[in-house]
Structure formats: C-alpha cells, structure tokens
Design a protein around this motif. Structure first.
Motif, PDB file in Angstrom:
ATOM      1  N   THR A   1      42.639  50.638   3.264  1.00 59.86           N
ATOM      2  CA  THR A   1      41.820  49.517   3.714  1.00 59.86           C
ATOM      3  C   THR A   1      41.397  48.677   2.520  1.00 59.86           C
ATOM      4  N   GLN A   2      41.482  47.373   2.682  1.00 61.31           N
ATOM      5  CA  GLN A   2      41.042  46.453   1.622  1.00 61.31           C
ATOM      6  C   GLN A   2      39.517  46.342   1.654  1.00 61.31           C
ATOM      7  N   PRO A   3      38.882  46.157   0.490  1.00 63.20           N
ATOM      8  CA  PRO A   3      37.416  46.083   0.442  1.00 63.20           C
ATOM      9  C   PRO A   3      36.818  45.071   1.416  1.00 63.20           C
ATOM     10  N   ASN A   4      37.441  43.904   1.561  1.00 61.84           N
ATOM     11  CA  ASN A   4      36.883  42.869   2.436  1.00 61.84           C
ATOM     12  C   ASN A   4      37.049  43.196   3.927  1.00 61.84           C
ATOM     13  N   GLU A   5      37.713  44.298   4.246  1.00 62.15           N
ATOM     14  CA  GLU A   5      37.868  44.723   5.638  1.00 62.15           C
ATOM     15  C   GLU A   5      37.118  46.025   5.939  1.00 62.15           C
TER      16      GLU A   5
ATOM     17  N   ASN B   1      33.646  46.470   6.066  1.00 63.41           N
ATOM     18  CA  ASN B   1      32.526  46.157   6.962  1.00 63.41           C
ATOM     19  C   ASN B   1      31.582  47.345   7.142  1.00 63.41           C
TER      20      ASN B   1
ATOM     21  N   TYR C   1      40.012  53.871   2.585  1.00 63.39           N
ATOM     22  CA  TYR C   1      39.973  53.141   1.313  1.00 63.39           C
ATOM     23  C   TYR C   1      40.512  54.060   0.223  1.00 63.39           C
TER      24      TYR C   1
END
Length: 171
Positions: A64-68, A70, A92
């Motif tokens: 998972t990308q940091p901006n996803e 949530n 992540y």
C-alpha cells in the motif's frame, strides 16, 4: 474466523458464518474492510450481527502506498462500531504504520509474515520478516506507553527542572 476483504460482499458466505455458532456465545468473526465502500461494510456488519468480534481497516494493495493508508479511518470505525474490537490490516512495506495505528486507536493488528521479502509472491513486498516482527511488537509496546493515560501530570523527573527554570509560582 477472519473474513478476507475479498469476501466482505459475499452475503451468503457471511450469513453462513454468522450462523455457525461455535461452543461459546462470544463473538467470533473478524472482518477486513479492504476494497469496500462504507455501505458495503455496513451491510456486512448487519449480516454478521452479534457474531462480529472485530473489524479491521485495510487497503488491499501490495504494498500500500502511504497516500492510500487513510489511518484516520480506524477512528471512524471505532466510533461507528463501538462494540467491535477495531484494528488495522497492514499491507505497507515498512513499520511506520505501527505507531500510527496504535495512536488512531487500533486494538488489533494483522500483518503478513515472510522468511524473505525478495521471494516470489504478490504480497512479499508488503510482508514482514522475522526480525521485523520483533521490531513491530517493540514499536506497539512503546507506542502504547508513549500515548499515556491522557491525564496531565507533573512527573517526578520534571521537579528538578521546575526548581531550575521556574522564576515565580503564584498559583
């Protein structure tokens, strides 16, 4: 029983699971919420009823990308489903999510474990190697300790600082 995110919208499966009734009357289902809308989560929770033990915030990408990530959604789930143990299912690639999840109120965490992150597989990059598991547990304990009680107090270690720096005490 842990319901994978991919099965969250399978009403027949959830209904059968909700009606298994193991030896105990305690809740026994953990629901992961990746790939799901709030409406789908609500419907799954309704179907599971009092069999629901926990609900995990999740983003189903590997890694998972940091901006996803949530991570604030953990708090939303805790407010919306106060009877459930709310947590986080991680995909992540690092360990930074640990103190954040704890700070957001996660009371349960799930993560993938691998012997070697370079091995073949879709979730290897989002998995934690054995040494990382030890670091993860240490980070959880330290995060919980750092969060404290929420009650403001003057610590004994501050007393010499007060003596040294305070000029005046009127109240």
């Amino acid at each position: 029983h842990k319901v994978a995110s991919a099965l969250l919208t399978d009403a027949d499966f959830l209904d059968k699971l909700a009606n298994l009734r193991p030896h105990t009357l305690e809740p026994y289902v953990i629901l992961s919420t990746g790939m799901s809308t709030e409406e789908q989560i609500e419907k799954a929770v309704d179907i599971l009823g009092d069999s629901l033990y926990g609900i995990l915030h999740c983003t189903s990408t590997y890694p998972t990308q940091p901006n996803e990530m949530n991570m604030r959604y953990i708090e939303v789930l805790a407010q919306r489903y106060p009877a459930a143990v709310v947590g986080f299912s991680n995909h992540y690639s690092g360990l930074l999510w640990v103190p954040i999840a704890v700070a957001m109120g996660a009371r349960m965490i799930e993560f993938h474990i691998t012997l070697d992150r370079t091995m073949y597989g879709s979730d290897q990059a989002a998995s934690i190697e054995p040494d990382g598991v030890k670091k993860l547990m240490e980070a959880v304990k330290l995060s919980e300790e750092m969060l404290g009680s929420g009650i403001k107090e003057v610590y004994p270690s501050e007393l010499p600082i007060i003596k040294k720096l305070r000029k005046k005490v009127d109240f």
